[in-house]
Design a protein around this motif. Structure first.
Motif, PDB file in Angstrom:
ATOM      1  N   LEU A  58       0.852  -1.184   0.000  1.00 22.18           N
ATOM      2  CA  LEU A  58       0.000   0.000   0.000  1.00 22.18           C
ATOM      3  C   LEU A  58       0.889   1.234   0.000  1.00 22.18           C
ATOM      4  O   LEU A  58       1.618   1.495   0.950  1.00 22.18           O
ATOM      5  N   PHE A  59       0.856   1.979  -1.087  1.00 21.25           N
ATOM      6  CA  PHE A  59       1.589   3.231  -1.194  1.00 21.25           C
ATOM      7  C   PHE A  59       0.651   4.326  -0.692  1.00 21.25           C
ATOM      8  O   PHE A  59      -0.306   4.693  -1.362  1.00 21.25           O
ATOM      9  N   GLY A 111       3.664  13.799   0.368  1.00 24.10           N
ATOM     10  CA  GLY A 111       2.648  14.452  -0.446  1.00 24.10           C
ATOM     11  C   GLY A 111       1.262  14.019  -0.042  1.00 24.10           C
ATOM     12  O   GLY A 111       1.064  13.364   0.979  1.00 24.10           O
ATOM     13  N   GLU A 112       0.302  14.426  -0.850  1.00 29.22           N
ATOM     14  CA  GLU A 112      -1.079  14.020  -0.628  1.00 29.22           C
ATOM     15  C   GLU A 112      -1.548  13.209  -1.821  1.00 29.22           C
ATOM     16  O   GLU A 112      -0.800  13.015  -2.771  1.00 29.22           O
ATOM     17  N   HIS A 113      -2.748  12.719  -1.757  1.00 23.63           N
ATOM     18  CA  HIS A 113      -3.254  11.751  -2.729  1.00 23.63           C
ATOM     19  C   HIS A 113      -2.979  12.144  -4.182  1.00 23.63           C
ATOM     20  O   HIS A 113      -2.574  11.307  -4.987  1.00 23.63           O
ATOM     21  N   SER A 114      -3.168  13.384  -4.512  1.00 24.62           N
ATOM     22  CA  SER A 114      -3.020  13.788  -5.913  1.00 24.62           C
ATOM     23  C   SER A 114      -1.598  14.221  -6.263  1.00 24.62           C
ATOM     24  O   SER A 114      -1.330  14.535  -7.420  1.00 24.62           O
ATOM     25  N   SER A 115      -0.672  14.218  -5.293  1.00 27.10           N
ATOM     26  CA  SER A 115       0.677  14.688  -5.617  1.00 27.10           C
ATOM     27  C   SER A 115       1.781  13.653  -5.377  1.00 27.10           C
ATOM     28  O   SER A 115       2.948  13.965  -5.552  1.00 27.10           O
ATOM     29  N   ILE A 116       1.431  12.425  -5.013  1.00 31.13           N
ATOM     30  CA  ILE A 116       2.491  11.444  -4.766  1.00 31.13           C
ATOM     31  C   ILE A 116       3.170  11.002  -6.062  1.00 31.13           C
ATOM     32  O   ILE A 116       4.266  10.453  -6.026  1.00 31.13           O
ATOM     33  N   PHE A 117       2.544  11.267  -7.201  1.00 31.28           N
ATOM     34  CA  PHE A 117       3.150  10.917  -8.489  1.00 31.28           C
ATOM     35  C   PHE A 117       3.742  12.124  -9.199  1.00 31.28           C
ATOM     36  O   PHE A 117       4.162  12.034 -10.348  1.00 31.28           O
ATOM     37  N   ALA A 118       3.757  13.273  -8.525  1.00 35.54           N
ATOM     38  CA  ALA A 118       4.282  14.501  -9.113  1.00 35.54           C
ATOM     39  C   ALA A 118       5.635  14.836  -8.469  1.00 35.54           C
ATOM     40  O   ALA A 118       5.888  14.451  -7.334  1.00 35.54           O
ATOM     41  N   PRO A 119       6.495  15.556  -9.206  1.00 32.57           N
ATOM     42  CA  PRO A 119       7.791  15.934  -8.629  1.00 32.57           C
ATOM     43  C   PRO A 119       7.605  16.728  -7.340  1.00 32.57           C
ATOM     44  O   PRO A 119       6.664  17.502  -7.250  1.00 32.57           O
ATOM     45  N   ASN A 124       7.957  14.052  -5.439  1.00 36.46           N
ATOM     46  CA  ASN A 124       7.527  12.778  -4.846  1.00 36.46           C
ATOM     47  C   ASN A 124       7.592  11.616  -5.833  1.00 36.46           C
ATOM     48  O   ASN A 124       7.693  10.457  -5.415  1.00 36.46           O
ATOM     49  N   ASP A 125       7.520  11.913  -7.113  1.00 35.82           N
ATOM     50  CA  ASP A 125       7.514  10.849  -8.117  1.00 35.82           C
ATOM     51  C   ASP A 125       8.774   9.991  -8.056  1.00 35.82           C
ATOM     52  O   ASP A 125       8.713   8.774  -8.206  1.00 35.82           O
ATOM     53  N   GLU A 126       9.913  10.627  -7.797  1.00 29.84           N
ATOM     54  CA  GLU A 126      11.163   9.863  -7.710  1.00 29.84           C
ATOM     55  C   GLU A 126      11.165   8.942  -6.495  1.00 29.84           C
ATOM     56  O   GLU A 126      11.618   7.796  -6.577  1.00 29.84           O
ATOM     57  N   LEU A 127      10.642   9.425  -5.385  1.00 30.20           N
ATOM     58  CA  LEU A 127      10.575   8.599  -4.176  1.00 30.20           C
ATOM     59  C   LEU A 127       9.614   7.429  -4.377  1.00 30.20           C
ATOM     60  O   LEU A 127       9.898   6.303  -3.973  1.00 30.20           O
ATOM     61  N   PHE A 128       8.482   7.714  -5.012  1.00 29.22           N
ATOM     62  CA  PHE A 128       7.535   6.644  -5.313  1.00 29.22           C
ATOM     63  C   PHE A 128       8.170   5.611  -6.235  1.00 29.22           C
ATOM     64  O   PHE A 128       8.066   4.401  -6.002  1.00 29.22           O
ATOM     65  N   ALA A 129       8.851   6.073  -7.287  1.00 33.33           N
ATOM     66  CA  ALA A 129       9.471   5.157  -8.246  1.00 33.33           C
ATOM     67  C   ALA A 129      10.509   4.271  -7.567  1.00 33.33           C
ATOM     68  O   ALA A 129      10.582   3.068  -7.836  1.00 33.33           O
ATOM     69  N   LYS A 130      11.309   4.840  -6.678  1.00 29.63           N
ATOM     70  CA  LYS A 130      12.320   4.057  -5.965  1.00 29.63           C
ATOM     71  C   LYS A 130      11.666   3.024  -5.048  1.00 29.63           C
ATOM     72  O   LYS A 130      12.116   1.875  -4.977  1.00 29.63           O
TER      73      LYS A 130
END
Length: 85
Positions: A27-28, A59-67, A69-75
């Motif tokens: 769960l991300f 971040g919040e729900h709509s920003s975890i895939f945006a810079p 945060n996107d790099e942290l999510f990808a890792k």
């Protein structure tokens, strides 16, 4: 006809019992909650899985895939995928 289809779907929904997923769920979860949720820790998934790993992403729900945060999510996602192999 549509009424019969709707009724059949409703009956199926009421009678179907979802068995727990036997694998591990990742769960991300956004660290900043911007909306109300009944279970802010596991989001209700714990009743559908046997094992769960919670990964907090800035971040919040709509920003975890945006810079940025996107790099942290990808890792975090890549680490999960690598551990499967």
């Amino acid at each position: 006809y549509l009424h019969k289809v709707h009724r059949a779907n409703y009956i199926a929904l009421e009678k179907y019992i979802l068995p727990p997923y036997p694998g591990k769920l990742h769960l991300f979860r956004a660290m900043h909650q911007t909306f109300y949720i009944k279970d802010p820790v596991k989001y209700g998934w714990d009743e559908f899985v046997k094992e769960m790993v919670i990964l907090n992403i800035p971040g919040e729900h709509s920003s975890i895939f945006a810079p940025p945060n996107d790099e942290l999510f990808a890792k975090a996602l890549q680490k999960c995928l690598d551990e499967r192999e």
